[in-house]
Design a protein around this motif. Structure first.
Motif, PDB file in Angstrom:
ATOM      1  N   ALA A  82       0.832  -1.203   0.000  1.00 50.51           N
ATOM      2  CA  ALA A  82       0.000   0.000   0.000  1.00 50.51           C
ATOM      3  C   ALA A  82       0.867   1.255   0.000  1.00 50.51           C
ATOM      4  N   HIS A  83       1.956   1.220   0.785  1.00 52.62           N
ATOM      5  CA  HIS A  83       2.864   2.377   0.833  1.00 52.62           C
ATOM      6  C   HIS A  83       3.448   2.658  -0.552  1.00 52.62           C
ATOM      7  N   VAL A  84       3.899   1.607  -1.225  1.00 55.46           N
ATOM      8  CA  VAL A  84       4.492   1.774  -2.553  1.00 55.46           C
ATOM      9  C   VAL A  84       3.458   2.326  -3.539  1.00 55.46           C
ATOM     10  N   ALA A  85       2.245   1.779  -3.504  1.00 49.22           N
ATOM     11  CA  ALA A  85       1.205   2.193  -4.447  1.00 49.22           C
ATOM     12  C   ALA A  85       0.777   3.645  -4.227  1.00 49.22           C
ATOM     13  N   ILE A  86       0.613   4.026  -2.963  1.00 46.44           N
ATOM     14  CA  ILE A  86       0.198   5.406  -2.671  1.00 46.44           C
ATOM     15  C   ILE A  86       1.321   6.375  -2.999  1.00 46.44           C
ATOM     16  N   GLN A 206      -3.625  29.651   9.443  1.00 47.05           N
ATOM     17  CA  GLN A 206      -4.953  29.396   8.881  1.00 47.05           C
ATOM     18  C   GLN A 206      -4.826  28.712   7.517  1.00 47.05           C
ATOM     19  N   LEU A 207      -4.328  27.492   7.580  1.00 50.22           N
ATOM     20  CA  LEU A 207      -4.163  26.641   6.403  1.00 50.22           C
ATOM     21  C   LEU A 207      -4.626  25.239   6.768  1.00 50.22           C
ATOM     22  N   HIS A 208      -5.555  24.692   5.961  1.00 49.37           N
ATOM     23  CA  HIS A 208      -6.180  23.416   6.283  1.00 49.37           C
ATOM     24  C   HIS A 208      -6.260  22.544   5.035  1.00 49.37           C
ATOM     25  N   ALA A 209      -5.755  21.320   5.141  1.00 50.94           N
ATOM     26  CA  ALA A 209      -5.852  20.351   4.046  1.00 50.94           C
ATOM     27  C   ALA A 209      -7.262  19.767   4.059  1.00 50.94           C
ATOM     28  N   LYS A 210      -8.129  20.274   3.184  1.00 51.17           N
ATOM     29  CA  LYS A 210      -9.558  19.964   3.269  1.00 51.17           C
ATOM     30  C   LYS A 210      -9.948  18.679   2.550  1.00 51.17           C
ATOM     31  N   THR A 211      -9.418  18.448   1.360  1.00 54.18           N
ATOM     32  CA  THR A 211      -9.827  17.261   0.613  1.00 54.18           C
ATOM     33  C   THR A 211      -8.613  16.494   0.093  1.00 54.18           C
ATOM     34  N   LEU A 212      -8.801  15.185  -0.035  1.00 48.52           N
ATOM     35  CA  LEU A 212      -7.798  14.319  -0.645  1.00 48.52           C
ATOM     36  C   LEU A 212      -8.537  13.207  -1.382  1.00 48.52           C
ATOM     37  N   SER A 213      -8.205  13.012  -2.644  1.00 46.47           N
ATOM     38  CA  SER A 213      -8.784  11.939  -3.446  1.00 46.47           C
ATOM     39  C   SER A 213      -7.666  11.135  -4.075  1.00 46.47           C
ATOM     40  N   LEU A 214      -7.844   9.822  -4.110  1.00 47.88           N
ATOM     41  CA  LEU A 214      -6.837   8.938  -4.690  1.00 47.88           C
ATOM     42  C   LEU A 214      -7.455   7.573  -4.935  1.00 47.88           C
ATOM     43  N   ALA A 215      -6.752   6.729  -5.686  1.00 42.40           N
ATOM     44  CA  ALA A 215      -7.198   5.362  -5.923  1.00 42.40           C
ATOM     45  C   ALA A 215      -6.749   4.472  -4.775  1.00 42.40           C
ATOM     46  N   HIS A 216      -7.656   3.628  -4.304  1.00 41.18           N
ATOM     47  CA  HIS A 216      -7.290   2.691  -3.239  1.00 41.18           C
ATOM     48  C   HIS A 216      -6.137   1.807  -3.733  1.00 41.18           C
ATOM     49  N   PRO A 217      -5.114   1.603  -2.917  1.00 41.40           N
ATOM     50  CA  PRO A 217      -3.913   0.890  -3.387  1.00 41.40           C
ATOM     51  C   PRO A 217      -4.146  -0.575  -3.742  1.00 41.40           C
ATOM     52  N   TRP A 222     -11.752   4.645  -6.611  1.00 43.05           N
ATOM     53  CA  TRP A 222     -11.451   6.059  -6.351  1.00 43.05           C
ATOM     54  C   TRP A 222     -12.105   6.478  -5.041  1.00 43.05           C
ATOM     55  N   LEU A 223     -11.307   7.006  -4.128  1.00 39.85           N
ATOM     56  CA  LEU A 223     -11.773   7.421  -2.812  1.00 39.85           C
ATOM     57  C   LEU A 223     -11.593   8.924  -2.644  1.00 39.85           C
ATOM     58  N   SER A 224     -12.549   9.561  -1.993  1.00 41.41           N
ATOM     59  CA  SER A 224     -12.459  10.994  -1.731  1.00 41.41           C
ATOM     60  C   SER A 224     -12.779  11.238  -0.258  1.00 41.41           C
ATOM     61  N   PHE A 225     -11.924  12.021   0.391  1.00 43.90           N
ATOM     62  CA  PHE A 225     -12.098  12.334   1.811  1.00 43.90           C
ATOM     63  C   PHE A 225     -12.158  13.852   1.990  1.00 43.90           C
ATOM     64  N   ASP A 226     -12.954  14.276   2.979  1.00 49.82           N
ATOM     65  CA  ASP A 226     -13.158  15.699   3.220  1.00 49.82           C
ATOM     66  C   ASP A 226     -13.120  15.963   4.717  1.00 49.82           C
ATOM     67  N   SER A 227     -12.420  17.015   5.100  1.00 55.45           N
ATOM     68  CA  SER A 227     -12.354  17.416   6.511  1.00 55.45           C
ATOM     69  C   SER A 227     -12.817  18.862   6.617  1.00 55.45           C
ATOM     70  N   PRO A 228     -13.897  19.132   7.390  1.00 53.24           N
ATOM     71  CA  PRO A 228     -14.398  20.496   7.521  1.00 53.24           C
ATOM     72  C   PRO A 228     -13.310  21.453   7.991  1.00 53.24           C
ATOM     73  N   CYS A 229     -13.298  22.647   7.411  1.00 60.40           N
ATOM     74  CA  CYS A 229     -12.284  23.645   7.775  1.00 60.40           C
ATOM     75  C   CYS A 229     -12.597  24.230   9.153  1.00 60.40           C
ATOM     76  N   PRO A 230     -11.656  24.180  10.099  1.00 58.33           N
ATOM     77  CA  PRO A 230     -11.935  24.640  11.463  1.00 58.33           C
ATOM     78  C   PRO A 230     -12.016  26.151  11.626  1.00 58.33           C
ATOM     79  N   PHE A 231     -11.559  26.906  10.624  1.00 56.20           N
ATOM     80  CA  PHE A 231     -11.609  28.370  10.762  1.00 56.20           C
ATOM     81  C   PHE A 231     -12.490  29.017   9.702  1.00 56.20           C
ATOM     82  N   ASP A 232     -13.243  28.238   8.948  1.00 59.19           N
ATOM     83  CA  ASP A 232     -14.139  28.774   7.923  1.00 59.19           C
ATOM     84  C   ASP A 232     -15.407  29.295   8.592  1.00 59.19           C
TER      85      ASP A 232
END
Length: 232
Positions: A82-86, A206-217, A222-232
């Motif tokens: 998984a590490h190699v694929a990602i 005030q910098l937040h990594a909100k979304t990340l999408s990638l193929a499962h290894p 295709w997977l997509s993840f979202d984290s609400p912005c804490p200062f929005d």
């Protein structure tokens, strides 16, 4: 020489770990601002996301990093394939990432790009700088989300600010922070690059990594993840 000699590491303890998703191959987390992704060299810099995760998931390994002051989504691998694929997806720029930042001042253009090569500012490391002769190609797209005054509800000084979505095409160290600075709009609370009101308007970067999408290894889904912005 340190760019921030008065820094004292005080990693947040709550939440200790914020797991968004996990299966047999990957682990997706929401990292808090102020927590190192990996351990530093000093004994007092050993508490980090990697060590916290490995107490629960001993096989977990870091695939990519977020700056200590940046919050948001980060993915770890739970086995070597998984590490190699990602890692390969990151290297080939097949992953999709977006960040949200609140920057100093009023960005006039609704959207745009910053295409400026970056290199380590060695005497002031870990700071980075624009270097047209020796820097590595670095590209960031931005989209304005909102304009507002920020800081009026606190004892900190208020300032005009812009909320932006940032999409890094390359993945250089401090890329988003330096590119916004180069536009004349440093990210609020940036202890390395901001000054004056831009620095004092927020106690955190005030910098937040909100979304990340990638193929499962393994499944290639295709997977997509979202984290609400804490200062929005």
């Amino acid at each position: 020489m340190s760019a921030n000699p008065d820094f004292i590491y005080q990693p947040p303890m709550s939440p200790y770990l914020d797991v968004i998703f996990h299966d047999d191959d990957i682990l997706v987390l929401n990292k808090s601002s102020g927590l190192l992704s990996v351990p530093g060299r000093l004994p007092e810099h050993q508490d980090c996301l990697q060590h916290r995760v490995q107490r629960v998931f001993p096989s977990a390994t870091i695939v990519h990093r977020l700056d200590m002051a940046t919050s948001g989504i980060i993915i770890m691998a739970l086995n070597k394939p998984a590490h190699v694929a990602i890692s390969r997806q990151f290297e080939q720029r097949k992953t999709k990432k977006s960040y949200v930042a609140r920057v100093f001042g009023h960005i006039k253009e609704v959207q745009g790009s910053v295409d400026l090569p970056l290199i380590c500012d060695w005497p002031n490391r870990p700071k980075q700088k624009v270097d047209h002769d020796n820097g590595k190609p670095s590209l960031t797209h931005y989209q304005v989300l909102d304009h507002s005054d920020y800081g009026k509800q606190s004892a900190l000084s208020a300032c005009e600010s812009t909320l932006v979505e940032l999409t890094p095409i390359t993945g250089r160290s401090h890329q988003l922070r330096v590119h916004m600075l180069a536009l004349g709009h440093p990210i609020l609370g940036d202890r390395l690059y901001a000054q004056g009101q831009a620095l004092t308007a927020s106690e955190r970067l005030q910098l937040h990594a909100k979304t990340l999408s990638l193929a499962h290894p393994v499944t290639n889904k295709w997977l997509s993840f979202d984290s609400p912005c804490p200062f929005d």
